[in-house]
Scaffold this motif. Sequence first.
Motif, PDB file in Angstrom:
ATOM      1  N   GLU A  19       0.802  -1.216  -0.105  1.00 43.13           N
ATOM      2  CA  GLU A  19      -0.005  -0.016  -0.006  1.00 43.13           C
ATOM      3  C   GLU A  19       0.771   1.313  -0.043  1.00 43.13           C
ATOM      4  OE1 GLU A  19      -3.233   0.323  -0.575  1.00 43.13           O
ATOM      5  OE2 GLU A  19      -2.913  -1.877  -1.045  1.00 43.13           O
ATOM      6  N   TRP A  20       1.874   1.007   0.611  1.00 44.95           N
ATOM      7  CA  TRP A  20       2.905   2.456   0.659  1.00 44.95           C
ATOM      8  C   TRP A  20       3.349   2.456  -0.700  1.00 44.95           C
ATOM      9  CZ3 TRP A  20       7.903   2.688  -0.884  1.00 44.95           C
ATOM     10  CH2 TRP A  20       8.626   3.853  -0.661  1.00 44.95           C
ATOM     11  N   TYR A  21       3.652   1.493  -1.532  1.00 46.62           N
ATOM     12  CA  TYR A  21       4.079   1.508  -2.951  1.00 46.62           C
ATOM     13  C   TYR A  21       3.312   2.253  -3.741  1.00 46.62           C
ATOM     14  CZ  TYR A  21       5.803  -0.756  -7.489  1.00 46.62           C
ATOM     15  OH  TYR A  21       5.946  -0.977  -8.822  1.00 46.62           O
ATOM     16  N   TYR A  22       2.045   1.836  -3.595  1.00 54.77           N
ATOM     17  CA  TYR A  22       0.835   2.322  -4.410  1.00 54.77           C
ATOM     18  C   TYR A  22       0.708   3.905  -4.144  1.00 54.77           C
ATOM     19  CZ  TYR A  22       0.007  -2.327  -5.558  1.00 54.77           C
ATOM     20  OH  TYR A  22      -0.075  -3.823  -5.759  1.00 54.77           O
ATOM     21  N   ASP A  23       0.596   4.226  -2.839  1.00 57.92           N
ATOM     22  CA  ASP A  23       0.442   5.642  -2.190  1.00 57.92           C
ATOM     23  C   ASP A  23       1.517   6.630  -2.700  1.00 57.92           C
ATOM     24  OD1 ASP A  23      -1.940   4.791  -0.906  1.00 57.92           O
ATOM     25  OD2 ASP A  23      -0.941   4.659   1.003  1.00 57.92           O
ATOM     26  N   ARG A  24       2.699   6.095  -2.685  1.00 58.31           N
ATOM     27  CA  ARG A  24       3.638   6.895  -3.058  1.00 58.31           C
ATOM     28  C   ARG A  24       3.733   7.146  -4.502  1.00 58.31           C
ATOM     29  NH1 ARG A  24       8.540   9.444  -1.522  1.00 58.31           N
ATOM     30  NH2 ARG A  24      10.096   9.375  -3.222  1.00 58.31           N
ATOM     31  N   TYR A  25       3.531   6.050  -5.494  1.00 54.37           N
ATOM     32  CA  TYR A  25       3.201   6.212  -6.760  1.00 54.37           C
ATOM     33  C   TYR A  25       2.179   7.218  -7.026  1.00 54.37           C
ATOM     34  CZ  TYR A  25       2.380   5.156 -11.800  1.00 54.37           C
ATOM     35  OH  TYR A  25       2.216   5.096 -12.928  1.00 54.37           O
ATOM     36  N   GLU A  26       1.163   7.418  -6.332  1.00 51.57           N
ATOM     37  CA  GLU A  26       0.073   8.222  -6.626  1.00 51.57           C
ATOM     38  C   GLU A  26       0.545   9.705  -6.454  1.00 51.57           C
ATOM     39  OE1 GLU A  26      -4.233   5.895  -5.787  1.00 51.57           O
ATOM     40  OE2 GLU A  26      -3.198   6.937  -4.043  1.00 51.57           O
ATOM     41  N   GLU A  27       1.288   9.799  -5.299  1.00 55.58           N
ATOM     42  CA  GLU A  27       1.909  11.102  -4.902  1.00 55.58           C
ATOM     43  C   GLU A  27       2.789  11.875  -6.016  1.00 55.58           C
ATOM     44  OE1 GLU A  27       3.716  10.640  -1.242  1.00 55.58           O
ATOM     45  OE2 GLU A  27       1.703  10.215  -0.106  1.00 55.58           O
ATOM     46  N   LEU A  28       3.738  10.908  -6.380  1.00 58.93           N
ATOM     47  CA  LEU A  28       4.558  11.097  -7.348  1.00 58.93           C
ATOM     48  C   LEU A  28       4.041  11.541  -8.756  1.00 58.93           C
ATOM     49  CD1 LEU A  28       7.386   8.558  -6.681  1.00 58.93           C
ATOM     50  CD2 LEU A  28       7.400  11.061  -6.174  1.00 58.93           C
TER      51      LEU A  28
END
Length: 347
Positions: A271-280
């Motif tokens: 979930e961190w991976y997906y959330d950070r991708y969304e932020e970037l």
Amino acid sequence: MTEPVTTDALEEYLVGRFGTETVAVRDLVKHPEGWSRNTYSFTATWDDEGETTNRFVLRSEAEGGVLDTDLEKEYRVMDAAQETDAPVPRTHWYEADPDVIGAPFFVVDHVSGEAPNTWRGSDRAMLEDAWETRNGLPEGFVDAAAEVHSMSPEDVPFMENPGVDGVVERELDRWVGKYESHDLRSEPIVDEAIRWFRENPPEIDELTVVHGDFRIGNMLIDDGEITALLDWEMARLGDPMYDLGYSSMPYLAGKLIDEPTELVCAVADREWYYDRYEELTGRTVDRYAVEYWQAFAIFVMITILLTGVDRYDRGESDDVRQVWLQYPIPGLLEDLLEILRNHVETA
């Protein structure tokens, strides 16, 4: 069988490229890694308003490779990626003439670092520690995905563009065709997965470059930093969620060892991976699309492994490593079945 690359052939070729009278090549090494390319590294010294030395990597087409992929397209997409902040080696030349070294090839800069193997205990420990300490490696992993997906169809006009409505059909046509041509036995789980893929495609509203084999094992790490993203041979225009789904396969996190991790590629919480991708990127990570493409990527991996086994069985390759490719398939079928069950039960 293609003859090994020689220093004499490289020196003759580089004289023409550098426009100098002499080039000295030394420390030529053939690397054993890889299934569809021959990879060499070497150091060249030449006169460029003074003595200049650089280490290069040469990638050439290999006989009996697991996949038939376009070497020129691989080079050109890496060349296009120079305009991004993706950690891609600096590109130099693509050579189509097979007479130079015996096969078409391209040359890029050598980059320091080692590619981690998630099935090796020491590498797994390093990656998991990177997540626990947030030493920058997990961030670099997501950053690399975001940079790859910053490339639009306009940046790679040489790539086939199926349009958003044609992506799933193209993927199915390609991989189902390969699966059926190399299927050594009927596998009901795969047959059911293919039916599910056709009947339940995700919504796609954007095409970007996708790496196609996006995983930590295709990255070089030096002193805790990702220095290069390698093996672009499966790059194409597609749904950016494909790379997220592909990299999320349990197999790529080292599933075959005794204690599999829940971390993506053993380096990042899902979930961190997906959330950070969304932020970037500003994109919303469609969890259904990611899971669809994860299931599809498992099917792709099964197809690739079967292709290697089949080619060895037919005598098209004498690479004994391809015999081993049969062994991960049961675990991949297990992962594929779990995804199918989840969606059938919730339908």
